[in-house]
Design an enzyme around this catalytic site. Structure first.
Site, mmCIF file in Angstrom:
data_model
loop_
_atom_site.group_PDB
_atom_site.id
_atom_site.type_symbol
_atom_site.label_atom_id
_atom_site.label_comp_id
_atom_site.label_asym_id
_atom_site.label_seq_id
_atom_site.Cartn_x
_atom_site.Cartn_y
_atom_site.Cartn_z
ATOM 1 N N ARG A 44 0.825 -1.206 0.000
ATOM 2 C CA ARG A 44 0.000 0.000 0.000
ATOM 3 C C ARG A 44 0.865 1.266 0.000
ATOM 4 O O ARG A 44 0.443 2.315 -0.480
ATOM 5 C CB ARG A 44 -0.930 0.021 1.227
ATOM 6 N N GLU B 258 -11.022 -1.760 -5.546
ATOM 7 C CA GLU B 258 -11.552 -0.794 -4.581
ATOM 8 C C GLU B 258 -10.661 0.438 -4.480
ATOM 9 O O GLU B 258 -9.457 0.358 -4.713
ATOM 10 C CB GLU B 258 -11.664 -1.456 -3.204
#
Length: 483
Positions: free
Chosen positions: A100, A171
């Site tokens: 991330r 997402e």
């Protein structure tokens, strides 16, 4: 140059692609045409957008967990277990924290340590490191559609590898993966990075592959008024549609009051479609997702199932297209696959029981109208601040506090708006900050909070907010003072 809500120039985009694909060695395995051909060979039951559309047309609510581990073989075992024993309709692949933050070398170390120690040393699946071939092993191991769930401010390389690897849903967004997750990244930076993600999605769409995109609805997951998450979702949907995305799932995190939660899901789909049509994006399919309770959970598993069941009830009665399911281990950490499957089966039982029931309540229409008015105030003001450009407008709106996410870590978020619950547990606004509401809406919130204050024999104050944050763990919704 200021950010613009304009489809990325093809030449600039393709040049940027070459730079992105060089960020980690696995990027060299991405071949767009070969990836398109791979997607075309996927059976319909493995395609997220197809399954969502079928559920929307049938009025069914699909169930989906969160889950991800670092080693491919273990991740496959987890996905197969959740598919079979959890009866999941849709499957996730939750990405690890190093990925991330684009720290792929550390993610690589985490994979090696996980193999050496025979236990997960990362909190998710490092898709970039596993590359296209590794992702396809996961995709081909189950018969259920898979979605990438993460929290990445700059997700460009992750998107390239995930799409080429066969994932059919993705997402995130430039608002929802900034304000709740980042401290020092300007909004313009994340919106530009996510324009790349959405342009890539649009490119797949133009080549015959419809990949579902899902803005992250719950934001900080703590006392978020519906109008705030709605505004963020609608704006992210508009930004995605401009880049060519045609299948969008907008989300909302359960807040706890049945009427407000059902009103929120129903108005979310309605308002998103309203704004997409208003600005000329008429070919977008909109679906909805309810996230089960995102706040603190009771540590007692039986009580945790009670919280899960309430979210399942809301999802079914609101006719959400899908529901993201929690586990009875939320209070203690990452759940075992057995506990994760238990949460899924609990949810499926409630959803199936409620499937044919229609929720009617005398206050529902009022609550829906309040949410509509509030959301339009925020979105329209962002358009005004951007002089008609919503990308520029939302950046200015966040700094001005027009879109103000409670308890967000981002230093660019105003952080002036303060929510708490009314006497029935619905989320209201204690301190308006700079929200662009007319006086009648401000009076509505003040009156509802005053009712609670009178009942509890205390003045409206920040202590109410604190009490509400901790209430669920103590078996309540509204944080009442001790007698």
């Amino acid at each position: 140059m200021e950010i613009q809500n304009k489809k990325l120039d093809e030449g600039i985009f393709m040049q940027e692609r070459q730079e992105v694909l060089c960020q980690w060695p696995t990027g060299k395995d991405v071949d767009l045409q070969e990836a398109i051909d791979y997607h075309k060979r996927l059976s319909p039951e493995r395609v997220f957008s197809t399954k969502l559309l079928e559920a929307k047309q049938a009025g069914r609510t699909l169930i989906q967990p969160r889950a991800g581990v670092p080693v491919i073989e273990e991740h496959i075992k987890l996905m197969q277990y959740l598919e079979k024993e959890g009866e999941a309709d849709l499957l996730p692949t939750t990405i690890d924290s190093y990925t991330r933050q684009n720290r792929y070398a550390e993610a690589e170390d985490g994979i090696k340590e996980s193999i050496r120690l025979e236990r997960a040393m990362l909190n998710g699946f490092p898709a970039v490191n596993h590359g296209v071939a590794g992702c396809r092993r996961v995709i081909e191991s189950v018969n259920t559609p898979l979605q990438v769930r993460h929290g990445t401010p700059d997700a460009r390389l992750l998107t390239e590898i995930a799409y080429a690897g066969g994932f059919t849903s993705y997402e995130g967004g430039g608002i929802s993966y900034n304000l709740p997750y980042c401290k020092n990244i300007p909004m313009e930076t994340t919106i530009r990075s996510w324009q790349y993600v959405d342009r890539l999605t649009g490119l797949y769409e133009e080549m015959g592959i419809s990949i579902n995109r899902e803005p992250y609805g719950p934001l900080t997951g703590t006392l978020v008024p519906p109008c705030i998450s709605h505004a963020a979702a609608i704006i992210e949907a508009l930004l995605a549609a401009e880049q060519g995305v045609r299948n969008i799932t907008v989300g909302y995190g359960q807040c706890g009051n049945i009427v407000q939660d059902i009103a929120a899901i129903r108005t979310l789909e309605e308002l998103t479609e309203e704004y997409l049509h208003k600005y000329g994006y008429d070919q977008v399919v909109v679906t909805t997702v309810l996230h089960q309770w995102m706040g603190g959970f009771p540590s007692d598993e039986a009580k945790a199932f009670g919280v899960i069941s309430t979210g399942s009830l809301i999802a079914a009665l609101s006719k959400a297209t899908k529901v993201i399911v929690k586990s009875p281990h939320e209070a203690v950490g990452i759940p075992t696959m057995e506990a994760n499957a238990q949460g899924l089966r609990c949810t499926k039982q409630v959803v199936n029981m409620m499937a044919d029931q229609v929720f009617q309540n005398s206050h529902l229409d009022e609550e829906m109208e309040i949410i509509r008015q509030e959301t339009r105030c925020i979105v329209d003001k962002c358009f005004e601040l951007g002089m008609g450009d919503i990308a520029l407008g939302v950046c200015r709106g966040v700094v001005a506090g027009v879109l103000d996410v409670p308890f967000a870590p981002c230093r660019y978020n105003a952080g002036q708006m303060l929510p708490c619950r009314d006497n029935e547990g619905a989320i209201r606004i204690l301190n308006m900050g700079n929200l662009p509401f007319p006086q009648d809406l401000k009076d509505f919130h003040a009156a509802r909070i005053a009712e609670r204050a009178k009942y509890e024999k205390r003045a409206p104050s920040f202590q109410m907010v604190i009490d509400d944050v901790y209430a669920i763990g103590k078996g309540r919704l509204v944080g009442r003072p001790k007698n």
